[in-house]
Scaffold this active site. Structure first.
Site, mmCIF file in Angstrom:
data_model
loop_
_atom_site.group_PDB
_atom_site.id
_atom_site.type_symbol
_atom_site.label_atom_id
_atom_site.label_comp_id
_atom_site.label_asym_id
_atom_site.label_seq_id
_atom_site.Cartn_x
_atom_site.Cartn_y
_atom_site.Cartn_z
ATOM 1 N N LYS A 9 6.371 -11.711 -33.131
ATOM 2 C CA LYS A 9 6.366 -11.479 -34.570
ATOM 3 C C LYS A 9 4.903 -11.593 -34.975
ATOM 4 C CE LYS A 9 7.821 -13.233 -39.014
ATOM 5 N NZ LYS A 9 6.724 -14.035 -39.515
ATOM 6 N N GLY A 11 1.504 -12.319 -36.484
ATOM 7 C CA GLY A 11 1.077 -13.316 -37.438
ATOM 8 C C GLY A 11 1.700 -14.681 -37.247
ATOM 9 N N CYS A 12 2.675 -14.809 -36.368
ATOM 10 C CA CYS A 12 3.292 -16.114 -36.114
ATOM 11 C C CYS A 12 2.230 -17.028 -35.492
ATOM 12 C CB CYS A 12 4.485 -15.983 -35.185
ATOM 13 S SG CYS A 12 5.256 -17.548 -34.742
ATOM 14 N N ILE A 13 2.075 -18.209 -36.052
ATOM 15 C CA ILE A 13 1.043 -19.141 -35.612
ATOM 16 C C ILE A 13 1.167 -19.455 -34.118
ATOM 17 C CG2 ILE A 13 0.203 -21.521 -35.852
ATOM 18 C CD1 ILE A 13 1.075 -21.272 -38.867
ATOM 19 N N GLU A 16 0.349 -16.502 -31.782
ATOM 20 C CA GLU A 16 -1.091 -16.303 -31.607
ATOM 21 C C GLU A 16 -1.645 -17.276 -30.568
ATOM 22 O OE1 GLU A 16 -2.817 -13.737 -32.878
ATOM 23 O OE2 GLU A 16 -0.915 -13.091 -33.754
#
Length: 142
Positions: A9, A11-13, A16
């Site tokens: 997904k 942008g999922c912290i 990344e």
């Protein structure tokens, strides 16, 4: 070095962080948006076969967090159907590497591709917003 298909997904912290771990270990990543991918049972089954719905569903998905979906009450086939209809329900990441289909970053089969990363030093699986906004409630960073 391995070629890794990484369903994420954007942008999922944690996604990344996971991609950085794999990249830092000299792997080449092909990142695919899990929410926009055209999922079918045939495409999803290799990642989840033999798992219980509770372990293959994303517990930070809004429908799970608000109690609309209760993974422990689903059959395997119901869980597959729900995940195909709403991919935010798929526990991430999904990874294809060296003919392995892996769901989740804590699968021991990923160890050879994670370099010197140590899970006890950096938790990249627990959503940092678990008790506030879920990762899935955040705006996607493009």
């Amino acid at each position: 070095m391995a070629n890794i298909v990484f369903f994420e997904k954007p942008g999922c912290i944690n996604g990344e962080k996971q991609k950085k771990i794999l990249s830092d270990a000299d792997n080449k990543l092909d990142c695919i948006n899990i929410l926009q991918h055209a999922w079918t049972a045939d495409k999803l089954l290799p990642f989840v076969i033999g798992k219980s719905p509770s372990t293959m569903i994303n517990h930070t998905a809004p429908a799970v967090k608000n109690g609309q979906i209760k993974p422990t009450e689903l059959s395997f086939d119901e869980a597959i159907s729900l995940m195909i209809a709403d991919p935010i329900l798929i526990k991430r990441p999904l990874i294809i590497v060296d003919n392995l289909h892996i769901q989740g970053f804590d699968d021991s089969r990923l160890s050879p591709y994670q370099g010197s990363w140590n899970s006890s030093q950096d938790d990249v699986m627990t959503c940092p917003n678990l008790h506030t906004l879920s990762c899935d409630d955040q705006k996607t960073i493009k």
